[in-house]
Design a protein around this motif. Structure first.
Motif, PDB file in Angstrom:
ATOM      1  N   GLN A 164     -54.641  36.704  81.985  1.00 14.22           N
ATOM      2  CA  GLN A 164     -54.610  35.400  81.592  1.00 14.22           C
ATOM      3  C   GLN A 164     -54.341  35.396  80.466  1.00 14.22           C
ATOM      4  O   GLN A 164     -54.841  36.287  79.666  1.00 14.22           O
ATOM      5  N   VAL A 165     -53.283  34.861  79.664  1.00 13.75           N
ATOM      6  CA  VAL A 165     -53.051  34.964  78.003  1.00 13.75           C
ATOM      7  C   VAL A 165     -53.228  33.243  77.490  1.00 13.75           C
ATOM      8  O   VAL A 165     -52.947  32.447  78.049  1.00 13.75           O
ATOM      9  N   ARG A 166     -53.641  33.762  76.267  1.00  8.84           N
ATOM     10  CA  ARG A 166     -53.681  32.337  76.051  1.00  8.84           C
ATOM     11  C   ARG A 166     -52.596  31.945  74.920  1.00  8.84           C
ATOM     12  O   ARG A 166     -53.007  33.274  74.067  1.00  8.84           O
ATOM     13  N   LEU A 167     -52.133  30.800  74.329  1.00 12.16           N
ATOM     14  CA  LEU A 167     -51.412  31.007  72.818  1.00 12.16           C
ATOM     15  C   LEU A 167     -51.150  30.008  71.909  1.00 12.16           C
ATOM     16  O   LEU A 167     -51.525  28.838  72.327  1.00 12.16           O
ATOM     17  N   GLN A 168     -50.879  30.368  71.030  1.00 11.10           N
ATOM     18  CA  GLN A 168     -52.130  29.312  69.921  1.00 11.10           C
ATOM     19  C   GLN A 168     -50.938  29.571  68.582  1.00 11.10           C
ATOM     20  O   GLN A 168     -49.845  30.300  68.266  1.00 11.10           O
ATOM     21  N   LYS A 200     -44.648  35.005  80.886  1.00 10.05           N
ATOM     22  CA  LYS A 200     -44.698  35.793  81.756  1.00 10.05           C
ATOM     23  C   LYS A 200     -44.602  36.743  82.326  1.00 10.05           C
ATOM     24  O   LYS A 200     -45.225  37.851  80.961  1.00 10.05           O
ATOM     25  N   PHE A 201     -44.996  37.145  83.085  1.00 11.59           N
ATOM     26  CA  PHE A 201     -45.782  38.182  83.260  1.00 11.59           C
ATOM     27  C   PHE A 201     -45.039  39.279  84.058  1.00 11.59           C
ATOM     28  O   PHE A 201     -43.564  39.060  84.204  1.00 11.59           O
ATOM     29  N   ARG A 202     -44.927  40.422  83.118  1.00  4.20           N
ATOM     30  CA  ARG A 202     -43.492  41.814  83.279  1.00  4.20           C
ATOM     31  C   ARG A 202     -43.188  41.840  84.544  1.00  4.20           C
ATOM     32  O   ARG A 202     -44.209  41.606  85.742  1.00  4.20           O
ATOM     33  N   GLY A 203     -41.443  41.851  84.932  1.00  3.74           N
ATOM     34  CA  GLY A 203     -41.415  41.317  86.115  1.00  3.74           C
ATOM     35  C   GLY A 203     -40.930  40.202  86.812  1.00  3.74           C
ATOM     36  O   GLY A 203     -40.286  40.195  88.088  1.00  3.74           O
ATOM     37  N   SER A 204     -41.797  39.068  86.471  1.00  6.35           N
ATOM     38  CA  SER A 204     -41.448  37.593  86.315  1.00  6.35           C
ATOM     39  C   SER A 204     -40.495  37.011  86.350  1.00  6.35           C
ATOM     40  O   SER A 204     -40.340  37.490  85.437  1.00  6.35           O
ATOM     41  N   GLU A 205     -39.606  35.847  87.144  1.00  6.71           N
ATOM     42  CA  GLU A 205     -39.249  35.162  86.850  1.00  6.71           C
ATOM     43  C   GLU A 205     -39.209  33.773  85.975  1.00  6.71           C
ATOM     44  O   GLU A 205     -38.727  33.426  85.769  1.00  6.71           O
ATOM     45  N   PHE A 253     -47.648  41.147  79.564  1.00  7.31           N
ATOM     46  CA  PHE A 253     -46.740  40.328  79.759  1.00  7.31           C
ATOM     47  C   PHE A 253     -45.393  39.993  78.825  1.00  7.31           C
ATOM     48  O   PHE A 253     -45.593  40.653  77.864  1.00  7.31           O
ATOM     49  N   VAL A 254     -44.339  39.068  79.003  1.00  5.87           N
ATOM     50  CA  VAL A 254     -43.395  39.036  78.248  1.00  5.87           C
ATOM     51  C   VAL A 254     -43.433  37.708  77.076  1.00  5.87           C
ATOM     52  O   VAL A 254     -44.081  37.181  78.078  1.00  5.87           O
ATOM     53  N   LEU A 255     -43.142  37.727  75.691  1.00  7.89           N
ATOM     54  CA  LEU A 255     -43.414  36.343  75.180  1.00  7.89           C
ATOM     55  C   LEU A 255     -42.081  35.824  74.640  1.00  7.89           C
ATOM     56  O   LEU A 255     -41.559  37.115  74.731  1.00  7.89           O
ATOM     57  N   GLY A 256     -42.148  34.528  74.925  1.00  6.41           N
ATOM     58  CA  GLY A 256     -40.938  34.128  73.887  1.00  6.41           C
ATOM     59  C   GLY A 256     -40.953  32.906  73.222  1.00  6.41           C
ATOM     60  O   GLY A 256     -42.163  32.401  73.466  1.00  6.41           O
ATOM     61  N   TRP A 257     -39.275  32.598  72.919  1.00  2.00           N
ATOM     62  CA  TRP A 257     -39.937  30.940  72.532  1.00  2.00           C
ATOM     63  C   TRP A 257     -38.612  29.898  73.273  1.00  2.00           C
ATOM     64  O   TRP A 257     -37.599  30.766  73.563  1.00  2.00           O
ATOM     65  N   PHE A 258     -39.512  29.280  73.468  1.00  4.16           N
ATOM     66  CA  PHE A 258     -39.012  27.890  74.394  1.00  4.16           C
ATOM     67  C   PHE A 258     -38.677  26.582  73.305  1.00  4.16           C
ATOM     68  O   PHE A 258     -39.002  25.778  72.134  1.00  4.16           O
TER      69      PHE A 258
END
Length: 117
Positions: free
Chosen positions: A1-5, A97-102, A32-37
């Motif tokens: 599980q990942v938490r983002l702040q 998102k988890f690495r390898g996941s869409e 996890f891969v991290l990104g911005w939307f």
């Protein structure tokens, strides 16, 4: 599980710069891969940038050459936003998102960026 702040954002004049930060925490965050939307009023959420590792990033065409994404050893991901335009006005969300996941399945609360003309 990942938490983002997330932190950063606010009101910026056109042509200016700002930086968004997102602190990712959790025992498995390195997996996890991290990104911005971003989501502008009346529009769908769209991906802005993602970072897969130190040498692999994705930047959407609309901001290429103006925005950069980076990640430091503490798993904080940054979105450096330069030469801002009024059309960059949106709520910006950090995501993971988890690495390898869409599927991007973990989201921050969002931070508003408003670019005035």
């Amino acid at each position: 599980q990942v938490r983002l702040q997330e932190s950063g954002g606010g009101l910026v004049q056109a042509g200016g710069s700002t930086r968004l930060s997102c602190a990712a925490s959790g025992r498995t965050v390195s997996n996890f891969v991290l990104g911005w939307f971003r989501q502008a009023p009346g529009k769908e959420r769209e991906i802005v940038a993602a970072i897969y590792n130190a040498h692999a990033t994705y930047i959407t065409d609309a901001v290429k050459g103006r925005f950069t994404i980076s990640r430091d050893v503490s798993n904080t991901v940054y979105l450096q936003m330069n030469s801002l335009k009024p059309e960059d006005t949106a709520i910006y969300y950090c995501a993971a998102k988890f690495r390898g996941s869409e599927t991007w399945n973990t989201w921050g609360q969002g931070t508003q960026v408003t670019v005035s003309s």
